[in-house]
Design a protein around this motif. Structure first.
Motif, short mmCIF file in Angstrom:
data_model
loop_
_atom_site.label_atom_id
_atom_site.label_comp_id
_atom_site.label_asym_id
_atom_site.label_seq_id
_atom_site.Cartn_x
_atom_site.Cartn_y
_atom_site.Cartn_z
N TYR A 1 35.36 53.49 -71.15
CA TYR A 1 34.69 53.06 -69.86
C TYR A 1 35.21 53.47 -68.55
CZ TYR A 1 38.34 49.66 -68.92
OH TYR A 1 39.57 49.03 -68.76
N GLU B 1 33.75 49.42 -61.61
CA GLU B 1 32.68 48.75 -61.82
C GLU B 1 31.69 50.03 -62.05
OE1 GLU B 1 28.90 45.68 -60.43
OE2 GLU B 1 30.96 45.92 -59.33
N ARG C 1 29.41 50.81 -65.58
CA ARG C 1 28.16 50.67 -65.53
C ARG C 1 27.53 52.25 -66.26
NH1 ARG C 1 25.03 47.11 -62.38
NH2 ARG C 1 26.38 45.60 -61.06
N MET D 1 27.39 50.91 -70.03
CA MET D 1 25.95 50.44 -69.83
C MET D 1 24.89 51.59 -69.85
SD MET D 1 26.99 47.43 -67.26
CE MET D 1 25.50 46.30 -67.46
N LYS D 2 25.67 52.82 -70.15
CA LYS D 2 24.54 54.16 -70.13
C LYS D 2 23.57 54.16 -68.89
CE LYS D 2 24.87 53.96 -75.20
NZ LYS D 2 25.90 52.84 -75.21
N ALA D 3 23.99 53.91 -67.79
CA ALA D 3 23.20 54.02 -66.62
C ALA D 3 22.52 55.25 -66.44
CB ALA D 3 23.76 53.25 -65.18
N TYR E 1 17.42 53.47 -69.68
CA TYR E 1 18.07 52.46 -69.60
C TYR E 1 17.83 51.62 -68.32
CZ TYR E 1 20.74 53.12 -74.21
OH TYR E 1 21.07 52.84 -75.40
N ASP E 2 17.67 50.53 -68.07
CA ASP E 2 17.58 49.84 -66.87
C ASP E 2 18.74 49.42 -66.11
OD1 ASP E 2 14.65 50.06 -67.26
OD2 ASP E 2 14.88 48.31 -68.40
N THR E 3 19.94 49.77 -66.44
CA THR E 3 21.22 49.54 -65.89
C THR E 3 21.13 49.89 -64.39
OG1 THR E 3 22.33 49.70 -67.91
CG2 THR E 3 23.63 49.48 -66.00
N ASN F 1 22.48 51.47 -61.02
CA ASN F 1 23.58 52.38 -60.59
C ASN F 1 23.49 53.00 -59.37
OD1 ASN F 1 21.69 54.24 -61.08
ND2 ASN F 1 22.59 55.60 -62.28
#
Length: 287
Positions: free
Chosen positions: A180, A256, A260, A264-266, A271-273, A275
């Protein structure tokens, strides 16, 4: 005949205009021929200063000698005898301040590209079946909290000694900061996963979504039969500067933001993360 070139053998990279539009690894690594050429720059010093700069004491001159002879699998085995994560360390270890920083060749030119050679050996073996010797259990159990680099290394070393090891990771993916905290173009997650899979072959059990301190306490782990607990909780908390505006919406800590993007594959369109990030110049003007 040693290679007395004062400079490292160049390593191929993606062209800037190409890599600006993808998240693939920038460095493409050495070819076998390039690795042999670079390995031949090593003087195989008797006092081995490079090893003094290595935190895990990789037998550097020995593995480089094998690379110079084209014996890449043997070189890999030498590295793995002391380093559980060679493909990772070959990419992100600060070699310039550690092994390469102590290299004699660096006194009159560039040091031997030890990190690049370590990475080459790991990558060379990446698609080959490596026989893993799982030792007999010694009957003792150890719990490891966290699944970052220190925990994975501890788990691997303990497993080699016959301990039954279970790693408890709070996130849904093992790897810690390797997963991460480092961008994909610097350290591909597939590389980290490969190293984790090799630990599993040694018998290491990895349990994710396990927040030790909430799901289980240290005392409860001991009651479950673990005789020792290694806590590698990592450096996951950011350090803020204490300036006006750092709590505004859209201003993220590096921790953070990287989490993300990575977990969270932004960076993927499907993907809707969230960023969105405030440009630093806008942030400075606003405060």
């Amino acid at each position: 005949m040693p290679n007395m070139s004062k400079t490292k053998t160049p390593i191929a990279e993606q062209e800037p205009k190409v890599r600006a539009k993808n998240f693939k690894e920038v460095s493409l690594g050495y070819t076998p021929e390039e690795a042999v050429t670079e390995a031949q720059r090593c003087l195989n010093c008797k006092h081995r200063p490079c090893m003094n700069g290595c935190p895990v004491s990789v037998r550097i001159p020995e593995f480089i000698a094998k690379v110079a002879a084209g014996e890449f699998e043997e070189a890999y085995k030498i590295i793995k005898s002391t380093n559980a994560l060679p493909a990772v360390c070959g990419r992100v270890c600060p070699q310039e301040n550690q092994c390469e920083g102590q290299c004699v060749r660096g006194k009159n030119g560039e040091p031997v590209a030890i990190g690049r050679l370590e990475r080459f050996c790991a990558d060379y073996m990446n698609d080959k079946k490596v026989e893993v010797h799982k030792p007999e259990s010694n009957g003792h159990k150890v719990a490891v909290v966290g699944a970052g680099p220190s925990s994975l290394t501890a788990a691997g070393d303990l497993a080699k000694l016959g301990y039954e090891v279970t790693v408890y990771e709070a996130f849904h993916t093992a790897g810690g900061v390797l997963m991460y905290g480092i961008p994909e173009f610097r350290l591909p997650k597939s590389i980290v996963q490969k190293e984790i899979d090799s630990l599993k072959e040694l018998g290491v059990n990895i349990m994710t979504n396990m927040v030790i301190g909430k799901v289980l306490s240290i005392d409860e782990l001991m009651e479950m039969g673990y005789e020792a607990v290694f806590v590698g909780s990592g450096a996951g908390l950011p350090r803020f500067m204490g300036i006006e505006g750092e709590g505004l919406v859209g201003v993220y800590s590096a921790n953070e933001y990287l989490t993300r993007i990575n977990l969270m594959k932004a960076y993927k369109k499907n993907y809707d993360t969230l960023n969105t990030i405030v440009p630093i110049n806008h942030f400075i003007k606003s405060v």
